[in-house]
Design an enzyme around this catalytic site. Structure first.
Site, short mmCIF file in Angstrom:
data_model
loop_
_atom_site.label_atom_id
_atom_site.label_comp_id
_atom_site.label_asym_id
_atom_site.label_seq_id
_atom_site.Cartn_x
_atom_site.Cartn_y
_atom_site.Cartn_z
N LYS A 279 0.86 -1.19 0.00
CA LYS A 279 0.00 0.00 0.00
C LYS A 279 0.90 1.24 0.00
O LYS A 279 1.73 1.42 0.88
CB LYS A 279 -0.90 0.00 1.24
CG LYS A 279 -1.71 1.30 1.42
CD LYS A 279 -2.45 1.30 2.76
CE LYS A 279 -3.12 2.64 3.03
NZ LYS A 279 -3.79 2.68 4.35
N ASP A 284 -2.52 10.59 3.20
CA ASP A 284 -3.90 10.18 3.40
C ASP A 284 -4.65 11.19 4.25
O ASP A 284 -4.53 11.21 5.47
CB ASP A 284 -3.97 8.80 4.05
CG ASP A 284 -5.41 8.32 4.23
OD1 ASP A 284 -6.29 8.85 3.54
OD2 ASP A 284 -5.62 7.42 5.06
N LYS A 291 -10.27 13.01 7.73
CA LYS A 291 -9.84 12.63 9.07
C LYS A 291 -10.02 13.81 10.03
O LYS A 291 -9.88 14.97 9.63
CB LYS A 291 -8.35 12.23 9.06
CG LYS A 291 -8.05 10.95 8.31
CD LYS A 291 -6.56 10.63 8.35
CE LYS A 291 -6.24 9.39 7.55
NZ LYS A 291 -6.80 8.16 8.15
N ASP A 302 1.60 6.60 5.35
CA ASP A 302 0.63 5.63 4.85
C ASP A 302 1.12 4.88 3.61
O ASP A 302 0.39 4.10 3.03
CB ASP A 302 -0.70 6.32 4.57
CG ASP A 302 -1.90 5.41 4.83
OD1 ASP A 302 -1.74 4.41 5.56
OD2 ASP A 302 -2.99 5.71 4.32
N ASP A 361 -12.05 6.99 3.56
CA ASP A 361 -10.84 6.81 4.37
C ASP A 361 -10.48 5.34 4.51
O ASP A 361 -9.48 4.99 5.14
CB ASP A 361 -11.03 7.45 5.75
CG ASP A 361 -9.71 7.64 6.49
OD1 ASP A 361 -8.66 7.69 5.82
OD2 ASP A 361 -9.73 7.71 7.73
N GLU A 363 -9.36 3.61 2.09
CA GLU A 363 -8.86 3.65 0.71
C GLU A 363 -7.74 2.66 0.43
O GLU A 363 -7.54 2.22 -0.71
CB GLU A 363 -8.36 5.07 0.39
CG GLU A 363 -6.94 5.40 0.82
CD GLU A 363 -6.69 5.30 2.32
OE1 GLU A 363 -5.55 4.97 2.69
OE2 GLU A 363 -7.62 5.54 3.11
N ARG A 365 -7.42 -0.47 1.09
CA ARG A 365 -7.89 -1.76 0.58
C ARG A 365 -8.30 -1.66 -0.88
O ARG A 365 -8.28 -2.65 -1.61
CB ARG A 365 -9.05 -2.27 1.45
CG ARG A 365 -10.29 -1.42 1.45
CD ARG A 365 -11.20 -1.69 2.62
NE ARG A 365 -10.60 -1.25 3.88
CZ ARG A 365 -11.17 -1.40 5.07
NH1 ARG A 365 -12.36 -2.01 5.17
NH2 ARG A 365 -10.57 -0.96 6.16
#
Length: 517
Positions: A279, A284, A291, A302, A361, A363, A365
């Site tokens: 990933k 993010d 967030k 991230d 959020d 995201e 996956r």
């Protein structure tokens, strides 16, 4: 980068800034008494065998991570002796564990920042001990100062010279055997793995304004050229043509377009193919599902999973492992804008499945799903994905342990064993089938959210949907240990840690030997 060498020289005659020795808490009838660890015999003799007593007078107890400094005895060419705690003394005939040696060496290396050269007289009974001490020293000496003031400039615009000390430059392992093949191989492996792990740390620590998906992809291309790897970069046009709806959907809100990078190492002697998927959300914000305040400041981390995969593939190449390793870096920036994916949107993924996005959020996956399917099309023997995926995993396992999920129990055990062998903390986690129903969607094949409780497991179940039939797969959620917001400890710095790199390299080594569980 800190240099690592072996030496048979005696501590008294070695020119260095410091001699590092180990001390431990005594065991047996005199439990609690300080014990000088093997490797420091000549140093102890120079203090007339009273080194333990002197250190106790100075307050040393042998506790793990404790550092005590004292002037070197007369006749030594090094001016300083640094004693580092190893924790409890092993039982009779037992040796100090690799992780204890690794952590002690890391603490010592960090304490010697600013020094040019240090001789480590820690226990080196085997080549494995040399590897552990070497790894700890190289990882503990790490620092990230690329953005620190350098003292240049004039007048009102002059910058102040930064007072941070440079990392320890040269580590010499005393008691090592420079001509022994096993010791030489141990040092060479430690150097390769730690240099690449520190590369991953650098990537994680780089501010997102300088590391967007395109910049990350360019670094992968440079590394591929340097180490003889094959690299393929899919830009936004290629991603659109290929139908990578997950990666495109996550990156749609950013001015920095997404990328999918394929980095391949092949060995002519390989009998196994290991695919690694990382990933790579270079920043993010949460997207439209923004967030809350206080949760954004470290979100440059991230992309830690992609950094770990990148580093592991390069390390495999440097080590010449007899296994094919393919790394997939799913790179995007998750930002809110008029073009961003909205909660309620439906994305058509690279696999052809549709996903209802209930939370932008969640995201990671989505980008992993596309990369997992791309990896599956090559029919590797196993796929491992790595991601800072869920806060739920941090709540479950804390800040130092990553979770391991898999579609095969034996492979999950193999991954956990590889982590233990490498010195990383992991814990096997289940994939409860009853949680899958929570991701049923009335408008798409699956939703990107399910039940709140067990959220880390739900994420694993989502990813499993995008692994090809019959392919062994494991998922590493490194959300806890990937970024250390607290004080440094052992060989772990503040900031990016390089979590999972050593596990992935060890897994590749096991694959090269035919052992994938």
């Amino acid at each position: 980068m800190t240099a690592l060498t072996l030496s048979t020289a005696a501590a008294p005659g070695l020119r260095a800034d410091a001699i590092v020795i180990g001390v431990a808490k005594g065991a047996g009838s005199r439990s609690g008494d300080l014990v000088v660890a093997p490797g420091a015999e000549t140093v102890d003799q120079a203090y007339d065998g009273k080194l333990a007593g002197i250190l106790e007078t100075l307050g040393a107890s042998g506790t793990e991570g404790e550092v005590t400094k004292l002037p070197a005895p007369a006749g030594f060419k090094a001016p300083l002796v640094l004693a580092v705690g190893l924790g409890p003394q092993p039982e009779k005939d037992a040796s100090y564990g690799a992780e204890a040696l690794r952590r002690a060496a890391g603490v010592a290396a960090r304490a010697l920042a600013g020094a040019e050269k240090a001789a480590f007289a820690l226990p080196l009974a085997t080549a494995a001990d040399a590897a552990a001490v070497g790894e700890g020293a190289l990882l503990g000496a790490y620092s990230f100062d690329a953005y620190k003031s350098n003292g240049k400039g004039n007048g009102k615009n002059a910058t102040k010279a930064n007072d941070a000390k440079a990392p320890l430059a040269d580590v010499v392992l005393l008691g090592g055997k420079p001509r022994d093949k096993e010791y030489k191989a141990a040092v060479e492996r430690a150097t390769a793995v730690c240099e690449e792990l520190n590369r991953a740390r650098d990537l994680v620590n780089t501010p997102p304004n300088d590391l967007d998906p395109a910049a990350f992809a360019a670094l992968a291309q440079e590394a591929a050229k340097e180490h003889g790897l094959k690299v393929q970069v899919l830009d936004e046009k290629a991603l659109t043509k290929g139908g990578y709806g997950g990666i495109l959907g996550v990156g749609s809100g950013s001015a920095s377009a997404p990328r999918l990078v394929k980095l391949s190492y092949t060995s002519p002697k390989a009998k196994k193919h290991l695919a690694l998927v990382g990933k790579g959300i270079t920043y993010d914000s949460g997207g439209i599902s923004l967030k809350p305040a206080g949760h954004n400041e470290t979100m440059k981390c991230d992309m830690s999973g992609a950094a770990a995969v990148f580093a592991a593939v390069v390390a495999a190449a440097r080590l010449g492992l007899e296994v094919n390793v393919t790394g997939w870096l799913a790179l995007a920036e998750n930002m809110p804008s008029g073009s961003a994916t909205r909660p309620g949107d439906v994305l058509r993924m690279f696999s052809g499945k549709t996903v209802e996005v209930l939370n932008t959020d969640a995201e990671g996956r989505l980008v992993l799903a596309d990369a997992l399917w791309a990896a599956s099309l090559e029919k590797p023997d196993a796929i491992v994905d790595v991601a800072t995926l869920t806060g739920a995993m941090v709540l479950a396992l804390g800040n130092r342990t990553f979770g391991v999920m898999a579609n095969d129990d034996a492979f999950r055990s193999a991954v956990s064993e590889a982590a233990e062998e490498a010195g990383e903390e992991s814990w096997p986690m289940p994939l409860p089938e009853h949680l899958r129903k929570g991701m049923d969607s009335p408008v798409a094949d699956i939703a990107n959210m399910g039940e709140r409780m067990g959220g880390g497991l739900v994420a694993g179940l989502f990813l499993r949907e995008f692994v090809g039939d019959g392919i062994t797969w494991a998922h590493l959620d490194i959300a806890g240990p990937a970024f250390n917001e607290q004080n440094p400890f052992g060989y772990t710095p503040k900031g990016g840690t390089g979590s999972a790199v050593r596990t992935l390299v060890r897994l590749a080594e096991r694959a090269a030997s035919g052992d994938l569980g």
